[in-house]
Write an enzyme that holds these catalytic residues in place. Structure first.
Site, PDB file in Angstrom:
ATOM      1  N   HIS A  47       0.840  -1.205   0.000  1.00 61.88           N
ATOM      2  CA  HIS A  47       0.000   0.000   0.000  1.00 61.88           C
ATOM      3  C   HIS A  47       0.869   1.246   0.000  1.00 61.88           C
ATOM      4  O   HIS A  47       1.028   1.887   1.025  1.00 61.88           O
ATOM      5  CB  HIS A  47      -0.888  -0.010   1.232  1.00 61.88           C
ATOM      6  N   ILE A  53       1.751   4.703   1.499  1.00 64.54           N
ATOM      7  CA  ILE A  53       0.745   5.509   2.194  1.00 64.54           C
ATOM      8  C   ILE A  53       0.123   4.625   3.276  1.00 64.54           C
ATOM      9  O   ILE A  53      -0.263   3.492   3.010  1.00 64.54           O
ATOM     10  CB  ILE A  53      -0.367   5.972   1.220  1.00 64.54           C
ATOM     11  N   GLY A  56      -5.982   4.357   5.448  1.00 67.80           N
ATOM     12  CA  GLY A  56      -6.867   5.151   6.292  1.00 67.80           C
ATOM     13  C   GLY A  56      -7.524   4.336   7.386  1.00 67.80           C
ATOM     14  O   GLY A  56      -7.695   4.805   8.507  1.00 67.80           O
ATOM     15  N   VAL A  57      -7.878   3.104   7.077  1.00 67.62           N
ATOM     16  CA  VAL A  57      -8.522   2.260   8.073  1.00 67.62           C
ATOM     17  C   VAL A  57      -7.589   2.004   9.259  1.00 67.62           C
ATOM     18  O   VAL A  57      -8.041   1.883  10.398  1.00 67.62           O
ATOM     19  CB  VAL A  57      -9.021   0.944   7.433  1.00 67.62           C
ATOM     20  N   GLU A  61      -8.092   2.947  13.130  1.00 65.99           N
ATOM     21  CA  GLU A  61      -7.844   1.950  14.180  1.00 65.99           C
ATOM     22  C   GLU A  61      -6.910   2.510  15.254  1.00 65.99           C
ATOM     23  O   GLU A  61      -7.134   2.297  16.443  1.00 65.99           O
ATOM     24  CB  GLU A  61      -7.262   0.677  13.581  1.00 65.99           C
TER      25      GLU A  61
END
Length: 142
Positions: A47, A53, A56-57, A61
């Site tokens: 990723h 990067i 976002g998840v 978290e």
């Protein structure tokens, strides 16, 4: 709180423990945590190759884990409890998070009743908000 103190109350472990340090706690009100984002994080392999990067998840978290620490400071015997993620609202991703960044996560408790906490969370890099969301967590027995 250092990493060892965090591990005493949060059940998460490598590779899913996403909080390195708790900088400030005002039980039932506010908690501030820190996540050092390093190039060695496994998720950067996919990723994205050549353009790493932080997903976002995983930022969300990390915010939830900081919220969990803050909410666990309001209960007796926090090492016997576990914070469950119950809801995400209004998540916004404003800037990408890259290797070398340091996430400062601020969580303010909006509501806390009967083991359910609703918080306003934001993650910042260099004092600039990169992610924000309203999170709900439930504190349950292990």
């Amino acid at each position: 709180m250092d990493i060892n103190q965090i591990k005493e109350i949060l059940p998460h472990r490598y590779p899913f423990l996403l909080v390195d340090k708790i900088l400030e706690v005002k039980a039932g009100e506010k908690v501030v945590g820190l996540k050092n984002v390093t190039a060695n994080e496994e998720f950067f392999n996919g990723h994205f190759p050549g353009h790493p990067i932080m997903p976002g998840v995983l930022i969300v978290e990390a915010m939830a884990q900081v919220a969990g620490v803050g909410l666990l400071t309001t209960v007796d015997n926090p090492e016997e409890k576990v914070p469950y993620f119950a809801r995400i609202e209004d998540a916004r991703f404003k800037k990408p998070v890259k290797p070398g960044d340091q996430l400062i996560i601020e969580v303010n408790v909006a509501k806390l009743r009967r083991g359910i906490g609703k918080v306003e969370a934001k993650a910042m890099v260099d004092k600039e908000v990169v992610t924000e969301a309203i999170l709900t967590c439930a504190i349950q027995d292990k």
